[in-house]
Design an enzyme around this catalytic site. Structure first.
Site, PDB file in Angstrom:
ATOM      1  N   ASP A  60     -32.533  -8.491  -3.305  1.00 25.00           N
ATOM      2  CA  ASP A  60     -31.584  -7.511  -2.785  1.00 25.00           C
ATOM      3  C   ASP A  60     -30.906  -8.103  -1.553  1.00 25.00           C
ATOM      4  O   ASP A  60     -30.987  -9.305  -1.319  1.00 25.00           O
ATOM      5  CB  ASP A  60     -32.337  -6.218  -2.429  1.00 25.00           C
ATOM      6  N   HIS A  94     -28.985  -1.674   1.986  1.00 28.23           N
ATOM      7  CA  HIS A  94     -29.551  -1.500   0.657  1.00 28.23           C
ATOM      8  C   HIS A  94     -30.953  -2.089   0.567  1.00 28.23           C
ATOM      9  O   HIS A  94     -31.889  -1.457   0.061  1.00 28.23           O
ATOM     10  CB  HIS A  94     -28.637  -2.135  -0.395  1.00 28.23           C
ATOM     11  N   ASN A 199     -25.453   2.485 -13.234  1.00 31.35           N
ATOM     12  CA  ASN A 199     -24.925   3.810 -12.902  1.00 31.35           C
ATOM     13  C   ASN A 199     -23.642   4.118 -13.662  1.00 31.35           C
ATOM     14  O   ASN A 199     -22.680   4.629 -13.108  1.00 31.35           O
ATOM     15  CB  ASN A 199     -24.652   3.892 -11.394  1.00 31.35           C
ATOM     16  N   SER A 270     -30.951   2.403  -8.414  1.00 35.02           N
ATOM     17  CA  SER A 270     -31.632   1.509  -7.479  1.00 35.02           C
ATOM     18  C   SER A 270     -32.897   2.157  -6.934  1.00 35.02           C
ATOM     19  O   SER A 270     -33.977   1.551  -6.911  1.00 35.02           O
ATOM     20  CB  SER A 270     -30.706   1.148  -6.311  1.00 35.02           C
TER      21      SER A 270
END
Length: 409
Positions: A60, A94, A199, A270
């Site tokens: 990430d 994130h 998504n 996520s």
């Protein structure tokens, strides 16, 4: 029909959650996340383990390891191809949020708890949070092209540096050979791989075709693809629906820790992925030698809220149940364990089995064979002797003529 791809998505790894309204403080965030922990039944699993001794690699953006919930349990690995042009809170949002959902340990009497609050995080920076609407991409030179991929490098690094679980809350359209090979390599080393399915559930393509375009690495065989549900266990409208969805977890308004120690909320697959990665860490903590496919089986066979058919492409086999999955993992391990046979003992009543005689010559058969051979030789010799003693044949006497007669001229 081909999906109309957004410009930022073509061959680029993308973070799969956005930030929404933030909870107030440490006490409030614990209350706000209660439904998440209850939905996953993690408190039942915590009676057995909280993930101590397990390292979860987080592929990430970078992680702020100074926040109270993560302090002392984050190790930063080398960058896997990302370029961090700005060293500020936005760049690490994130990664920090996902790390808190995996290994958040609270602080004081409150604070946020991850699903594996005693696990460690290996941060492998890959995604640069370059704002483009609500999405984030790698810089131009690090797109998934050519013979390598930042994600492939990260997966291999994680497998080679002690990670038992890899959490990937990111993805891109289309497979990549280097990533597929890295996935196979990690699985062969017993590493559990967890990834977000994407998504795109409310995209035009999904609405028109009743299925979403596949997202990778969730689409690779052996990777646990995770979809998102809301507080009522209903599939989130944004969560992608296709056959890469294996299980689901909360992904709507999920409280998270943000860089600097503040709190926010994440919405997307996520968050669901990070939560499931923490549950996988609980299983690996209790059963270090369990194989990735048995971890997957434990999660899918105990998931709840599944459809009547047992599976659908919105929530997969259902919402993960950490307590039930941990118990099922123990059952699966016991079935596959080899049972050593005790020396000198046997199962059931009766006499001990006698070891068969070793192969070798049979004296009786040898005697009969020898006698027969000797008899045959004697018979043959006798026949030869008898034939050699046969009387000779005598020559015939000459014929006599009658007296006084002459032979006919």
């Amino acid at each position: 029909m081909l999906r109309r791809r957004r410009p930022w998505a073509a061959g680029v790894l993308v973070a799969l959650s956005v930030m929404v309204a933030a909870p107030a403080g440490a006490a409030d965030v614990r209350e706000d996340q209660h439904w998440v922990l209850k939905a996953l039944n993690v408190e039942q699993a915590w009676k057995v383990t909280k993930g101590a001794g397990v390292t979860v690699a987080l592929v990430d953006s970078r992680v702020d390891g100074h926040v109270a919930e993560l302090r002392g349990r984050v190790v930063s690995g080398p960058g896997m191809g990302s370029v961090t042009s700005e060293n500020g809170p936005a760049e690490a949002w994130h990664g920090t949020a996902m790390a808190s959902l995996i290994a958040g340990a609270g602080k004081g009497g409150g604070g946020l708890l991850g699903t594996a609050p005693e696990a460690r995080i290996l941060s492998l920076p890959v995604v640069l949070l370059r704002r483009n609407g609500d999405q984030s991409t790698l810089p131009e030179e690090d797109q998934r092209t050519g013979a390598d991929s930042p994600l492939a490098r990260a997966i291999r690094y994680a497998a080679d540096h002690g990670a038992e679980v890899v959490s990937m809350s990111l993805g891109a359209y289309g497979p990549h050979r280097a990533e597929r090979e890295a996935v196979s390599y990690a699985l062969s080393r017993g590493v559990v791989l967890v990834a977000a399915v994407g998504n795109d559930g409310s995209s035009d393509y999904a609405l028109d075709n009743a299925t979403s375009f596949w997202n990778f690495p969730a689409g690779y065989s052996g990777v646990i693809g995770v979809g998102a549900v809301d507080s009522g266990d209903r599939p989130a409208l944004f969560s992608s629906d296709n056959l890469s969805v294996l299980v689901s977890a909360p992904g709507v308004d999920v409280p998270v820790v943000t860089p600097g120690g503040d709190y926010g909320a994440s919405e997307g697959t996520s968050a669901a992925t990070a939560l499931v990665a923490g549950v996988a860490a609980l299983i690996k903590a209790k059963y270090p030698n369990i194989s990735p496919h048995l971890v997957s089986q434990a999660l899918t066979s105990t998931a709840r809220s599944a459809s009547a058919a047992g599976y659908d492409d919105h929530i997969g086999f259902g919402v993960v149940d950490a307590g039930a999955a941990l118990a099922r993992a123990g059952e699966l391990i016991s079935r596959t364990a080899e049972v050593p046979a005790p020396t000198g003992e046997h199962f059931g009543p009766g006499l001990q089995h006698q070891e068969p005689a070793r192969p070798g010559p049979d004296p009786v058969r040898l005697w009969l064979y020898g006698a027969g051979l000797l008899g045959g030789l004697l018979a043959f010799t006798g026949a030869v002797v008898m034939l050699s003693r046969r009387p000779e044949l005598t020559a015939p006497a000459p014929a006599r003529h009658a007296e006084g007669r002459r032979p006919w001229p």
